[in-house]
Write an enzyme that holds these catalytic residues in place. Structure first.
Site, PDB file in Angstrom:
ATOM      1  N   ASN A 148     -17.720  23.263   0.942  1.00  0.00           N
ATOM      2  CA  ASN A 148     -18.867  22.481   1.414  1.00  0.00           C
ATOM      3  C   ASN A 148     -19.019  21.227   0.564  1.00  0.00           C
ATOM      4  OD1 ASN A 148     -21.237  22.303   3.256  1.00  0.00           O
ATOM      5  ND2 ASN A 148     -22.233  21.982   1.282  1.00  0.00           N
TER       6      ASN A 148
ATOM      7  N   TYR B 124     -26.670  15.890  -2.794  1.00  0.00           N
ATOM      8  CA  TYR B 124     -27.873  16.434  -3.433  1.00  0.00           C
ATOM      9  C   TYR B 124     -28.088  15.665  -4.737  1.00  0.00           C
ATOM     10  CZ  TYR B 124     -25.871  20.398  -0.729  1.00  0.00           C
ATOM     11  OH  TYR B 124     -25.284  21.199   0.227  1.00  0.00           O
ATOM     12  N   ARG B 125     -29.259  15.112  -4.911  1.00  0.00           N
ATOM     13  CA  ARG B 125     -29.524  14.304  -6.115  1.00  0.00           C
ATOM     14  C   ARG B 125     -29.422  15.149  -7.385  1.00  0.00           C
ATOM     15  NH1 ARG B 125     -35.696  14.640  -4.838  1.00  0.00           N
ATOM     16  NH2 ARG B 125     -36.292  16.236  -6.339  1.00  0.00           N
TER      17      ARG B 125
ATOM     18  N   TRP C  88     -30.069  21.113  -4.673  1.00  0.00           N
ATOM     19  CA  TRP C  88     -29.762  21.537  -3.307  1.00  0.00           C
ATOM     20  C   TRP C  88     -30.956  22.311  -2.795  1.00  0.00           C
ATOM     21  CZ3 TRP C  88     -24.635  23.421  -5.634  1.00  0.00           C
ATOM     22  CH2 TRP C  88     -24.832  24.503  -6.480  1.00  0.00           C
TER      23      TRP C  88
ATOM     24  N   GLU D 258     -16.693  19.144   5.597  1.00  0.00           N
ATOM     25  CA  GLU D 258     -17.100  17.737   5.644  1.00  0.00           C
ATOM     26  C   GLU D 258     -15.902  16.805   5.450  1.00  0.00           C
ATOM     27  OE1 GLU D 258     -19.051  20.043   4.213  1.00  0.00           O
ATOM     28  OE2 GLU D 258     -21.103  19.660   4.900  1.00  0.00           O
TER      29      GLU D 258
ATOM     30  N   ASP E 273     -39.420   9.758  -3.717  1.00  0.00           N
ATOM     31  CA  ASP E 273     -38.513  10.230  -2.669  1.00  0.00           C
ATOM     32  C   ASP E 273     -38.587   9.399  -1.394  1.00  0.00           C
ATOM     33  OD1 ASP E 273     -36.619  12.091  -1.618  1.00  0.00           O
ATOM     34  OD2 ASP E 273     -37.484  13.582  -2.959  1.00  0.00           O
TER      35      ASP E 273
HETATM   36  C1  LIG Z   1     -29.741   9.454  -0.200  1.00  0.00           C
HETATM   37  C2  LIG Z   1     -29.865  10.900   0.154  1.00  0.00           C
HETATM   38  C3  LIG Z   1     -30.314  11.812  -0.787  1.00  0.00           C
HETATM   39  C4  LIG Z   1     -30.423  13.161  -0.478  1.00  0.00           C
HETATM   40  N1  LIG Z   1     -30.854  14.027  -1.449  1.00  0.00           N
HETATM   41  C5  LIG Z   1     -30.899  15.351  -1.174  1.00  0.00           C
HETATM   42  C6  LIG Z   1     -31.286  16.283  -2.186  1.00  0.00           C
HETATM   43  O1  LIG Z   1     -31.587  15.921  -3.312  1.00  0.00           O
HETATM   44  N2  LIG Z   1     -31.290  17.607  -1.859  1.00  0.00           N
HETATM   45  C7  LIG Z   1     -30.953  18.061  -0.616  1.00  0.00           C
HETATM   46  O2  LIG Z   1     -30.954  19.271  -0.386  1.00  0.00           O
HETATM   47  N3  LIG Z   1     -30.611  17.197   0.371  1.00  0.00           N
HETATM   48  C8  LIG Z   1     -30.561  15.857   0.111  1.00  0.00           C
HETATM   49  N4  LIG Z   1     -30.190  14.984   1.101  1.00  0.00           N
HETATM   50  C9  LIG Z   1     -29.898  15.485   2.447  1.00  0.00           C
HETATM   51  C10 LIG Z   1     -28.557  16.184   2.497  1.00  0.00           C
HETATM   52  O3  LIG Z   1     -27.549  15.351   2.011  1.00  0.00           O
HETATM   53  C11 LIG Z   1     -28.225  16.623   3.920  1.00  0.00           C
HETATM   54  O4  LIG Z   1     -29.206  17.546   4.331  1.00  0.00           O
HETATM   55  C12 LIG Z   1     -26.834  17.237   4.049  1.00  0.00           C
HETATM   56  O5  LIG Z   1     -26.597  17.599   5.393  1.00  0.00           O
HETATM   57  C13 LIG Z   1     -26.672  18.450   3.177  1.00  0.00           C
HETATM   58  O6  LIG Z   1     -25.360  18.967   3.282  1.00  0.00           O
HETATM   59  P1  LIG Z   1     -25.147  20.499   3.691  1.00  0.00           P
HETATM   60  O7  LIG Z   1     -25.619  20.584   5.115  1.00  0.00           O
HETATM   61  O8  LIG Z   1     -23.676  20.701   3.559  1.00  0.00           O
HETATM   62  O9  LIG Z   1     -25.953  21.324   2.771  1.00  0.00           O
HETATM   63  C14 LIG Z   1     -30.085  13.615   0.809  1.00  0.00           C
HETATM   64  C15 LIG Z   1     -29.640  12.705   1.762  1.00  0.00           C
HETATM   65  C16 LIG Z   1     -29.531  11.365   1.457  1.00  0.00           C
HETATM   66  C17 LIG Z   1     -29.045  10.411   2.522  1.00  0.00           C
HETATM   67 MN   LIG Z   2     -22.232  21.487   4.909  1.00  0.00          MN
END
Ligand SMILES: Cc1cc2nc3c(=O)[nH]c(=O)nc-3n(C[C@H](O)[C@H](O)[C@H](O)COP(=O)(O)O)c2cc1C
Ligand SMILES: [Mn+2]
Length: 490
Positions: free
Chosen positions: A176, A180-181, A194, A242, A291
């Site tokens: 995966n 995630y920040r 996450w 991804e 945020d």
């Molecule tokens: C700039 C930016 C920052 C993000 N920060 C976070 C974060 O800190 N934590 C989180 O869970 N998702 C964050 N997201 C959203 C996730 O990247 C998004 O939900 C993504 O689909 C997660 O991947 P996954 O589906 O494989 O878990 C962020 C998205 C963007 C565009």
């Molecule tokens: Mn995913």
């Protein structure tokens, strides 16, 4: 040919007049974010962009240049995917979704080129890559070598905001990648934000179930070719890689290199790679963080990422973004997701004609859906469908209108939707998972959602009164006035 790395995209942006260089020294603590805000708030560019991409050549306290606002515009997003319009990406996806199971031999032969094309997107493992030009381990690792931003005054510290976080499902071995920040605690540890419904968090829980005392290997890539860099935010199903999707988007496989210190792989063209592990037992306070809601997300308990090894290019570029009151760069990322995944929604729910997510709705607060209504209760069926569709489950307010409303014209939308409403009858509430960042929900991650059925009401839905036509002048009168028009001297 696809962009080979981030700097090739930087060159392209510069050629297209979409990037500005800042040669003066600017501090990554607050100042870079404020410069970006001032550029973003240029009203002459709205709503097409939030100003140009910015390359800060001399961030204070670091020898590494910083790239921000990279994707903050409709045109830059199209350049990122090498299309004129994002609808071209949507059409390619639709082409694949439409592939039906072949009936006979002839059908099978016809499908072969498509399948071969699909196969050609799988990531390719290579022995080495530019991301290994410099390798630092153990006490040589220092995250403060990089110009990591503190974005807003009340932020709990400096945050890596544009990472690709790589994990493996401990049960299936599937990869995966999530964006995630990561809050930097010291030279070698960060937070790992996450959110509970995200795939990285699920990998963490499965690893925990197997061995609560253990660790889960994690690798983080910062800065890659645009499609790869953006793939971490795509709301694709669990266990769909991804990196495969990134290969599809860039029409060329992503080259992956093995990490130095764990069994994960990262894009060979990454600017910077952090390798390490997340401890399955210990959590630490993360946040606050200004945020994309335009408010601070408050402190919470999250896992800790221990960095054991850093690899990077000789002259890396640090890719980052700032989020805050909408619209910001991330609005254009969300907009790309909306446009690219519309065909996927339509495939599952062909009655969906169009979807709009206004910037002020910050992704999860508002979705407007136009449907071709075919049976009683159809609008409510679509609300429930959206609340069960991947990350669309978070949608706080869904407004469903008939297919003849232009939902991207908010003036028309508000007018027609409100005219179609008997609020007590047409509003429906539901309970379920909500966005972690929703600070108004009764509990973190759990709360209510609202659906508004703003379609025309039918007799079969119990509406016994006549429904009026929309006012329009007849064509004959319009033609007559057209012939009189000049003489009226208006
Ligand atoms: C700039 C930016 C920052 C993000 N920060 C976070 C974060 O800190 N934590 C989180 O869970 N998702 C964050 N997201 C959203 C996730 O990247 C998004 O939900 C993504 O689909 C997660 O991947 P996954 O589906 O494989 O878990 C962020 C998205 C963007 C565009
Ligand atoms: Mn995913």
């Amino acid at each position: 040919m696809a962009y080979q790395d981030l700097r090739e995209f930087v060159k392209r942006l510069e050629k297209e007049g979409e990037l500005k260089r800042i040669r003066a020294e600017v501090d990554p603590i607050l100042e870079i974010a404020e410069v970006t805000q001032r550029v973003a708030r240029d009203p002459s560019r709205a709503p097409q962009s939030v100003g140009p991409a910015l390359l800060f050549e001399k961030p204070k306290g670091s020898g590494v240049p910083l790239l921000i606002n990279t994707f903050g515009g409709v045109r830059r997003m199209a350049l990122a995917f090498e299309v004129n319009d994002l609808s071209e990406v949507a059409e390619r996806i639709q082409g694949f979704l439409k592939m039906e199971t072949p009936q006979g031999l002839f059908d099978k032969i016809k499908m072969l080129p498509k399948l071969a094309e699909l196969g050609s997107f799988f990531p390719k493992t290579v022995k080495s890559g530019l991301c290994k030009e410099v390798i630092q381990q153990g006490s040589a690792v220092n995250l403060f070598d990089f110009p990591i931003l503190k974005c807003w005054p009340q932020d709990g510290g400096r945050f890596i905001t544009f990472p690709l976080v790589f994990t493996k499902n401990p049960e299936t071995g599937k990869r995966n990648v999530g964006m995630y920040r990561m809050q930097v605690y010291d030279e070698r540890t960060t937070g790992m934000h996450w959110q509970t419904q995200k795939h990285g968090a699920e990998h963490f829980r499965r690893a925990q179930a197997a061995n609560p005392e253990g660790r889960i290997p994690v690798a983080v890539a910062i800065g890659s070719d645009p499609a790869t860099a953006l793939s971490g935010m795509l709301p694709i199903p669990p266990d769909l890689d991804e990196m495969m999707f990134a290969g599809f988007l860039r029409r060329e496989p992503v080259e992956m290199v093995p990490c130095e210190t764990n069994d994960l792989e990262v894009p060979a063209n990454a600017e910077i790679v952090l390798e390490g592990y997340v401890n399955l037992k210990k959590l630490r306070t993360e946040g606050p963080f200004g945020d994309h809601t335009g408010f601070y997300s408050l402190e919470g308990e999250y896992p800790v990422f221990h960095v054991e090894c850093v690899t990077h290019r000789k002259d890396p570029i640090y890719l980052t973004t700032v989020v805050g009151p909408p619209p910001q760069e991330d609005f254009y990322m969300g907009h790309a997701v909306e446009r690219i995944f519309l065909p996927v929604m339509k495939m599952q729910y062909p009655e969906i004609v169009d979807v709009a997510m206004p910037a002020e709705g910050i992704f999860h607060n508002l979705m407007i859906v136009a449907i071709r209504k075919s049976y009683p209760g159809h609008a409510r069926k679509i609300m429930n469908a959206i609340w069960s569709l991947g990350q669309a489950m978070f949608t706080k307010v869904i407004v469903v209108v008939d297919h003849d409303v232009d939902i991207h014209n908010y003036s028309e939308l508000v007018w027609k939707a409100l005219c179609a409403l008997d609020p007590e009858r047409d509003v429906q509430f539901s309970l379920g998972p909500v966005d972690t960042l929703d600070h108004a929900a009764r509990l973190q991650d759990f709360g209510s959602k609202m659906g508004i059925d703003a379609t025309r009401k039918w007799p079969s839905e119990g509406f016994a009164r006549p429904w009026p036509d929309e006012i329009r002048m007849d064509e004959a009168t319009k033609a007559r006035v057209q012939s009189l028009w000049k003489g009226l001297q208006l």
